[in-house]
Design a protein around this motif. Structure first.
Motif, PDB file in Angstrom:
ATOM      1  N   ALA A 225     -28.300   5.456 -28.003  1.00 37.15           N
ATOM      2  CA  ALA A 225     -29.005   4.637 -29.001  1.00 37.15           C
ATOM      3  C   ALA A 225     -29.786   3.508 -28.344  1.00 37.15           C
ATOM      4  O   ALA A 225     -30.889   3.154 -28.789  1.00 37.15           O
ATOM      5  N   HIS A 226     -29.244   2.940 -27.301  1.00 37.34           N
ATOM      6  CA  HIS A 226     -29.913   1.826 -26.622  1.00 37.34           C
ATOM      7  C   HIS A 226     -31.121   2.307 -25.831  1.00 37.34           C
ATOM      8  O   HIS A 226     -32.134   1.604 -25.735  1.00 37.34           O
ATOM      9  N   ARG A 227     -31.050   3.495 -25.268  1.00 40.56           N
ATOM     10  CA  ARG A 227     -32.223   4.076 -24.591  1.00 40.56           C
ATOM     11  C   ARG A 227     -33.383   4.226 -25.572  1.00 40.56           C
ATOM     12  O   ARG A 227     -34.547   3.972 -25.232  1.00 40.56           O
ATOM     13  N   ARG A 228     -33.069   4.657 -26.800  1.00 43.40           N
ATOM     14  CA  ARG A 228     -34.133   4.826 -27.799  1.00 43.40           C
ATOM     15  C   ARG A 228     -34.747   3.487 -28.188  1.00 43.40           C
ATOM     16  O   ARG A 228     -35.943   3.395 -28.466  1.00 43.40           O
ATOM     17  N   ARG A 229     -33.918   2.444 -28.189  1.00 42.48           N
ATOM     18  CA  ARG A 229     -34.428   1.122 -28.565  1.00 42.48           C
ATOM     19  C   ARG A 229     -35.272   0.509 -27.462  1.00 42.48           C
ATOM     20  O   ARG A 229     -36.183  -0.273 -27.731  1.00 42.48           O
ATOM     21  N   TYR A 230     -34.984   0.842 -26.207  1.00 44.30           N
ATOM     22  CA  TYR A 230     -35.723   0.281 -25.069  1.00 44.30           C
ATOM     23  C   TYR A 230     -36.326   1.426 -24.242  1.00 44.30           C
ATOM     24  O   TYR A 230     -35.930   1.658 -23.094  1.00 44.30           O
ATOM     25  N   PRO A 231     -37.297   2.142 -24.808  1.00 50.13           N
ATOM     26  CA  PRO A 231     -37.839   3.305 -24.095  1.00 50.13           C
ATOM     27  C   PRO A 231     -38.563   2.951 -22.804  1.00 50.13           C
ATOM     28  O   PRO A 231     -38.705   3.800 -21.924  1.00 50.13           O
ATOM     29  N   GLN A 232     -39.016   1.703 -22.693  1.00 55.57           N
ATOM     30  CA  GLN A 232     -39.745   1.291 -21.504  1.00 55.57           C
ATOM     31  C   GLN A 232     -38.834   0.934 -20.344  1.00 55.57           C
ATOM     32  O   GLN A 232     -39.293   0.771 -19.207  1.00 55.57           O
ATOM     33  N   LEU A 233     -37.541   0.824 -20.592  1.00 58.77           N
ATOM     34  CA  LEU A 233     -36.593   0.363 -19.580  1.00 58.77           C
ATOM     35  C   LEU A 233     -36.190   1.516 -18.658  1.00 58.77           C
ATOM     36  O   LEU A 233     -35.880   2.616 -19.109  1.00 58.77           O
ATOM     37  N   THR A 234     -36.199   1.230 -17.355  1.00 55.44           N
ATOM     38  CA  THR A 234     -35.703   2.209 -16.394  1.00 55.44           C
ATOM     39  C   THR A 234     -34.185   2.115 -16.344  1.00 55.44           C
ATOM     40  O   THR A 234     -33.629   1.079 -15.994  1.00 55.44           O
ATOM     41  N   VAL A 235     -33.518   3.186 -16.721  1.00 57.64           N
ATOM     42  CA  VAL A 235     -32.057   3.213 -16.791  1.00 57.64           C
ATOM     43  C   VAL A 235     -31.530   4.224 -15.781  1.00 57.64           C
ATOM     44  O   VAL A 235     -31.926   5.390 -15.794  1.00 57.64           O
ATOM     45  N   ARG A 236     -30.656   3.763 -14.917  1.00 57.47           N
ATOM     46  CA  ARG A 236     -29.984   4.648 -13.969  1.00 57.47           C
ATOM     47  C   ARG A 236     -28.494   4.664 -14.303  1.00 57.47           C
ATOM     48  O   ARG A 236     -27.949   3.665 -14.790  1.00 57.47           O
ATOM     49  N   THR A 237     -27.863   5.775 -14.066  1.00 56.21           N
ATOM     50  CA  THR A 237     -26.428   5.893 -14.329  1.00 56.21           C
ATOM     51  C   THR A 237     -25.685   6.158 -13.033  1.00 56.21           C
ATOM     52  O   THR A 237     -26.216   6.768 -12.094  1.00 56.21           O
ATOM     53  N   SER A 238     -24.453   5.669 -12.993  1.00 51.26           N
ATOM     54  CA  SER A 238     -23.599   5.880 -11.827  1.00 51.26           C
ATOM     55  C   SER A 238     -22.216   6.278 -12.314  1.00 51.26           C
ATOM     56  O   SER A 238     -21.507   5.473 -12.932  1.00 51.26           O
ATOM     57  N   LEU A 239     -21.848   7.521 -12.073  1.00 55.26           N
ATOM     58  CA  LEU A 239     -20.535   8.038 -12.451  1.00 55.26           C
ATOM     59  C   LEU A 239     -19.677   8.031 -11.191  1.00 55.26           C
ATOM     60  O   LEU A 239     -19.886   8.832 -10.278  1.00 55.26           O
ATOM     61  N   LEU A 240     -18.742   7.092 -11.124  1.00 53.29           N
ATOM     62  CA  LEU A 240     -17.958   6.880  -9.911  1.00 53.29           C
ATOM     63  C   LEU A 240     -16.530   7.377 -10.111  1.00 53.29           C
ATOM     64  O   LEU A 240     -15.863   6.990 -11.088  1.00 53.29           O
ATOM     65  N   ARG A 241     -16.057   8.182  -9.206  1.00 57.74           N
ATOM     66  CA  ARG A 241     -14.683   8.648  -9.276  1.00 57.74           C
ATOM     67  C   ARG A 241     -13.799   7.688  -8.484  1.00 57.74           C
ATOM     68  O   ARG A 241     -13.977   7.503  -7.284  1.00 57.74           O
ATOM     69  N   GLY A 242     -12.882   7.049  -9.182  1.00 58.58           N
ATOM     70  CA  GLY A 242     -12.004   6.085  -8.529  1.00 58.58           C
ATOM     71  C   GLY A 242     -11.576   4.999  -9.494  1.00 58.58           C
ATOM     72  O   GLY A 242     -11.881   5.043 -10.689  1.00 58.58           O
ATOM     73  N   ARG A 243     -10.870   4.014  -8.973  1.00 58.12           N
ATOM     74  CA  ARG A 243     -10.348   2.929  -9.806  1.00 58.12           C
ATOM     75  C   ARG A 243     -11.498   2.027 -10.258  1.00 58.12           C
ATOM     76  O   ARG A 243     -12.435   1.754  -9.512  1.00 58.12           O
ATOM     77  N   THR A 244     -11.392   1.548 -11.497  1.00 58.69           N
ATOM     78  CA  THR A 244     -12.484   0.804 -12.113  1.00 58.69           C
ATOM     79  C   THR A 244     -12.747  -0.526 -11.413  1.00 58.69           C
ATOM     80  O   THR A 244     -13.898  -0.868 -11.123  1.00 58.69           O
ATOM     81  N   ARG A 245     -11.696  -1.298 -11.153  1.00 59.51           N
ATOM     82  CA  ARG A 245     -11.888  -2.648 -10.613  1.00 59.51           C
ATOM     83  C   ARG A 245     -12.628  -2.657  -9.283  1.00 59.51           C
ATOM     84  O   ARG A 245     -13.669  -3.321  -9.159  1.00 59.51           O
TER      85      ARG A 245
END
Length: 295
Positions: A225-245
């Motif tokens: 939903a946020h991507r649709r609201r900010y179509p001009q924004l460059t969004v990268r994702t990072s899926l990291l396997r491991g502990r969150t902290r």
């Protein structure tokens, strides 16, 4: 929200660094910057003005005026042309700033004030406000990468959605990329709290790739939903396997801001500030904004 950006000052280097950041935040939002100093007068309840026991100008008032003038000067240098107001409020800082947060759109504080022990990584005021303030709280710390993205920790929970929304808006204001980070593990103890022995989910599902695909789907849905609201924004994702902290702390070393919710999907329901949020506040390499749900 059209309220001001509020920054708490106490004369410490950490607070002055917060003033610089708060001034730029106010300029980006085109709102007033309110510089606030909370002060508890001595137990004798002596007036802040002239006293037969001290300098005729009133040393306490003089010191407070100097502190505020210094902070206002820093703000005007960091963001020329912004509107700046100042306020001296009676009471302890956490109480005064929490009250200010009710009408502010952003509250900015340094990571450790002048009253903290030197060995503490994070002051009690910053911790308390991150858990209790009525608006997002930005804790200024570390050495941000000005060319780096705004990073947001995504856990897929409804409680985390306000942080995602804030991060998208903040990246758009700054003209920065957005990096959405989601840490996952095959073990059930990767969240903030767990009762009993950890369980390897691959024993139940049988395929780590399937788990990774499910976590990737969770991340994509949280951002859609946020991507649709900010179509001009460059969004990268990072899926990291491991502990969150440790994953979030490591990412903070190459970002200009880290945004996270106050409590993730693994925390106790009654906790106002989860262990992951506290760890990032204590150890991040850049400023951290905590966005509580329900604000």
């Amino acid at each position: 929200m059209s309220g001001p950006v509020v920054v708490g000052v106490d004369g410490s280097p950490s607070a002055l660094a917060a003033v610089d950041v708060a001034a730029r935040e106010a300029r980006m939002r085109k709102v007033e910057l309110r510089v606030v100093h909370a002060f508890t007068w001595p137990a004798m309840h002596a007036p802040p003005g002239a006293s037969p026991l001290g300098p005729p100008a009133g040393a306490l008032r003089e010191a407070v005026d100097h502190l505020l003038a210094q902070a206002v000067g820093r703000a005007e240098t960091a963001a020329p042309g912004i509107e700046v107001s100042r306020a001296v409020l009676p009471g302890v800082p956490v109480t005064a700033l929490e009250a200010q947060s009710r009408t502010a759109q952003l509250l900015v504080v340094g990571h450790r004030g002048s009253g903290g022990f030197l060995e503490l990584l994070l002051g009690s005021t910053a911790v308390h406000l991150s858990a209790h303030a009525r608006c997002p709280v930005m804790v200024v710390r570390g050495r941000p990468d000005p060319a780096g993205p705004v990073a947001v920790a995504v856990d897929g929970s409804p409680q985390g959605q306000p942080a995602v929304a804030f991060a998208f808006a903040e990246a758009a204001l700054r003209g920065a990329d957005l990096l959405a980070v989601h840490a996952w593990s095959t073990w059930t103890d990767h969240g903030e709290h767990h009762f009993g022995d950890p369980v390897d989910l691959t024993d139940l599902i049988g395929d780590a790739d399937q788990l990774r695909a499910e976590e990737n789907r969770l991340l994509a849905e949280a951002l859609a939903a946020h991507r649709r609201r900010y179509p001009q924004l460059t969004v990268r994702t990072s899926l990291l396997r491991g502990r969150t902290r440790p994953a979030l702390i490591e990412v903070s070393g190459r970002t200009q801001l880290m945004v996270l919710g106050a409590r993730g999907r693994g925390g106790f329901t009654g906790m106002l500030l989860g262990s992951v949020s506290q760890a990032v506040l204590h150890h991040a390499h850049c400023p951290v904004t905590v966005v509580r749900s329900g604000l």
